[in-house]
Motif scaffolding. Sequence first.
Motif, PDB file in Angstrom:
ATOM      1  N   SER A 197     -86.550 -84.177   7.346  1.00 58.15           N
ATOM      2  CA  SER A 197     -85.332 -83.386   7.462  1.00 58.15           C
ATOM      3  C   SER A 197     -84.334 -83.869   6.318  1.00 58.15           C
ATOM      4  O   SER A 197     -83.748 -82.673   5.862  1.00 58.15           O
ATOM      5  CB  SER A 197     -84.330 -83.701   8.874  1.00 58.15           C
ATOM      6  OG  SER A 197     -84.043 -84.962   9.047  1.00 58.15           O
ATOM      7  N   ASP A 205     -85.279 -82.008  15.186  1.00 55.21           N
ATOM      8  CA  ASP A 205     -85.684 -80.580  15.000  1.00 55.21           C
ATOM      9  C   ASP A 205     -84.819 -79.546  14.690  1.00 55.21           C
ATOM     10  O   ASP A 205     -84.745 -78.478  14.350  1.00 55.21           O
ATOM     11  CB  ASP A 205     -86.926 -79.913  16.297  1.00 55.21           C
ATOM     12  CG  ASP A 205     -85.991 -80.194  17.619  1.00 55.21           C
ATOM     13  OD1 ASP A 205     -84.976 -80.684  17.643  1.00 55.21           O
ATOM     14  OD2 ASP A 205     -86.460 -79.458  18.505  1.00 55.21           O
ATOM     15  N   THR A 241     -84.857 -80.106  10.777  1.00 51.48           N
ATOM     16  CA  THR A 241     -86.031 -79.978   9.727  1.00 51.48           C
ATOM     17  C   THR A 241     -85.927 -78.525   9.129  1.00 51.48           C
ATOM     18  O   THR A 241     -84.866 -77.777   9.313  1.00 51.48           O
ATOM     19  CB  THR A 241     -87.178 -80.028  10.468  1.00 51.48           C
ATOM     20  OG1 THR A 241     -87.231 -79.418  11.778  1.00 51.48           O
ATOM     21  CG2 THR A 241     -87.382 -81.625  11.166  1.00 51.48           C
TER      22      THR A 241
END
Length: 540
Positions: free
Chosen positions: A340, A399, A402
């Motif tokens: 990320s 997430d 990312t």
Amino acid sequence: MATDNKIHFWRRNAKVPGSLQPVYGAQHPPLDPRRHRQFKDTPKASIVNTKSKKASSFHEFARSTNDAWDIDDEEDDCIFGLKQSSSSPVQSRSTPQTPSLKLSKALEDTDTQPCPLDKQEPISTNPDADQLDVESGTANGRVVKSCSDAQLSSSHTARSTLQKQQSLPVRPLIPLVARISDQNSSGAPPMTVREKTRLDKFKQLLASPNTDLEELRKHSWSGMPREVRPVTWRLLSGYLPANKERRDLVLQRKREEYFGFIEQYYHSRTDDNHRDTYRQVKKNFSPHLMYSLPVCVWFFLQIHIDIPRTNPLVPLFQQPQVQEVFERILFIWAIRHPASGYVQGINDLVTPFFVVFLSEFVEEDVENFEMASLPLDTQQNIEADSFWCMSKLLDGIQDNYTFAQPGIQIKVKALEELVSRIDEDVHVHFQRFEVEYLQFAFRWMNNLLMRELPLRCTIRLWDTYQAESEGFSHFHLYVCAAFLIKWRKEILSMGDFQSLLILLQNLPTIHWGNEEVGLLLAEAYRLKYMFADAPSHYKR
């Protein structure tokens, strides 16, 4: 003639195409409307009124907004003249600056150094005392106008000063905007019998040889006492073990490990192989150049840009020493998480941990505390603990940050579906005016509502998130849904796209406290109980 028209184009037009009305969040509140500059008696206002009433929606929008280019040219000339007159030597007799004359002096001071309204001294209502002060001689080594000059121009000066003050950007008062230490901002007493009982229960749980984390979560859901919040956050985030005897050893090892990362990664960003790159970026910076930079240089530059934007109204976060702490924390995290890296918005997630761990050593007035007054070891411990707890938080929602941020897109889509099931009127209202949930809810998911709530409310909200098993990743969705429905009446009253977006990006939560957050969490829990395990409930 065409040349003259081109020269005077900007002078004739009061509004500049493309100007936008500023949008503020809870941490960037709007200016007080009573102090905001109103352009009623200026020549440009009359020009705006003479425009055709058949103008397009864009022109109507442009006429309804203000920006820095709308300041009168005549006022600029006045300011320039005042600066010239202030630079010339004063021939009048040196007299003390009385309260009535301070208003005259304030006009000259605002040209060189703006001063907040709340710092200016009030106008004296005792003319006799003022006259005695004028005749008493020089005070504080300051030269002011003579008494006769001040009397002749007092009414004009007062009116001009008020106009000048209204035209200056005024920051809201810190206790209202960013009060961190006072968690009972809704009027509750500092410590009730119930709160004292809860505090004793927390101390009992934390003092046990093996803390029962489930019992600790149960008591933390409705908020944690300020005295035990730091150690409770460390335990519930997974940073500290439940065994009391191991905690000191774990803290020592993790803090040493963090500063090992500092030596390994942070200090290497200025190595010889990167110095030419830094020099090139500083000299010839361009957006295209960013894509060819080494990863560590890219992270550092982006973090360096975002740090000053973090809670700009809180003096604590504007101290260079605190900004360096944030810079190191974010840089180390980005280097250790290459999937990320650093993403805008992560900088906000450090602030609650930093404030909570700092509160162990500060009794009150955290927002104005000088970080340099703490011992160096204490500063380093706060920094290391903030890093590890933020890392534990981001491990559950990585997430979101990312490539393409799929976690946020999934959560925004889930929010849209949830709102369509619990309040169809609001959902249809958004569809009618073509408002996409991503346009306002992206920030809610990316910053965990930190831009919508004052910092004191964020800390209370995170008490419950820490107590929930998946608070930051799952329960946050229902908090956002409850937060949106909270403003149902205001949303349905808006009749166009622009008004809806301005409302949703500037929700009036600046006065919120523990009571409002508690009601929000209760409604979120009700929604979770009804819909989390019933995906087809109320679905048509």
